[in-house]
Design a protein around this motif. Structure first.
Motif, short mmCIF file in Angstrom:
data_model
loop_
_atom_site.label_atom_id
_atom_site.label_comp_id
_atom_site.label_asym_id
_atom_site.label_seq_id
_atom_site.Cartn_x
_atom_site.Cartn_y
_atom_site.Cartn_z
N SER A 1 0.90 -1.17 -0.09
CA SER A 1 -0.09 0.04 -0.04
C SER A 1 0.79 1.27 -0.15
O SER A 1 0.33 2.29 -0.47
CB SER A 1 -0.81 0.09 1.11
N TYR A 2 1.95 1.29 0.45
CA TYR A 2 2.95 2.44 0.56
C TYR A 2 3.37 2.69 -0.72
O TYR A 2 3.50 3.73 -1.28
CB TYR A 2 4.21 2.17 1.54
N LEU A 3 3.66 1.65 -1.66
CA LEU A 3 4.37 1.94 -2.68
C LEU A 3 3.03 2.22 -3.74
O LEU A 3 3.28 3.07 -4.70
CB LEU A 3 4.73 0.67 -3.55
N GLU A 4 1.87 1.86 -3.57
CA GLU A 4 0.66 2.52 -4.22
C GLU A 4 0.33 3.86 -3.95
O GLU A 4 0.33 4.76 -5.03
CB GLU A 4 -0.64 1.43 -3.97
N ARG A 5 0.34 4.16 -2.74
CA ARG A 5 0.21 5.36 -2.11
C ARG A 5 1.36 6.46 -2.61
O ARG A 5 1.17 7.62 -3.23
CB ARG A 5 -0.13 5.47 -0.55
N GLU A 6 2.59 6.06 -2.36
CA GLU A 6 3.76 7.15 -2.52
C GLU A 6 4.35 7.23 -4.02
O GLU A 6 4.68 8.04 -4.62
CB GLU A 6 4.62 6.78 -1.77
N HIS A 7 4.15 6.06 -4.64
CA HIS A 7 4.92 5.91 -5.84
C HIS A 7 3.79 5.56 -7.04
O HIS A 7 4.50 5.40 -8.15
CB HIS A 7 6.09 4.87 -5.97
N ARG A 8 2.58 5.39 -6.73
CA ARG A 8 1.62 4.78 -7.93
C ARG A 8 2.04 3.58 -8.58
O ARG A 8 2.06 3.35 -9.63
CB ARG A 8 1.59 5.78 -9.06
N TRP B 1 14.47 -0.98 -4.15
CA TRP B 1 13.59 -0.84 -2.91
C TRP B 1 14.13 -1.89 -2.10
O TRP B 1 15.08 -2.92 -2.34
CB TRP B 1 12.19 -1.29 -3.37
#
Length: 103
Positions: free
Chosen positions: A2-9, A79
């Motif tokens: 969810s972090y990757l989706e939120r911060e980096h699309r 990452w």
């Protein structure tokens, strides 16, 4: 994820038809989810290393540092993820072993 989706699309999962268009956003010449485009420069390199490990919650966890390099060996994305041996076996070892058996 969810972090990757939120911060980096970066979506947690992609439909097969979405893989090539997504990779092209990062400059990777994918023809589809299984192949690189004909005549494209060499495919990207995935470099993985294990810089550290430690016990967490009674289990040994390994820091897996990953980076994608383009055809000129420039880092495009990197990452780090923490994984147990169970994660590594199911999510990496078994998949690579099966792919090599098919080759």
């Amino acid at each position: 994820a969810s972090y990757l989706e939120r911060e980096h699309r970066i979506p947690a999962e992609l439909a097969v038809a979405e893989v090539a268009p997504f990779l092209s956003l990062w400059g990777f010449p994918a023809a589809d989810a299984q192949r690189w485009r004909e005549g494209a420069p060499r495919p990207p390199t995935l470099r993985m290393r294990v810089p550290s490990h430690g016990r967490l919650g009674g289990e040994e966890h390994y820091a897996i540092a990953c980076e994608f390099l383009d055809a000129q060996d420039r880092k495009v994305f990197s990452w780090v993820g923490m994984r147990t041996l169970v994660h590594l076996r199911a999510g990496l070892h078994d998949l690579v072993k099966a792919a090599l058996a098919e080759a």
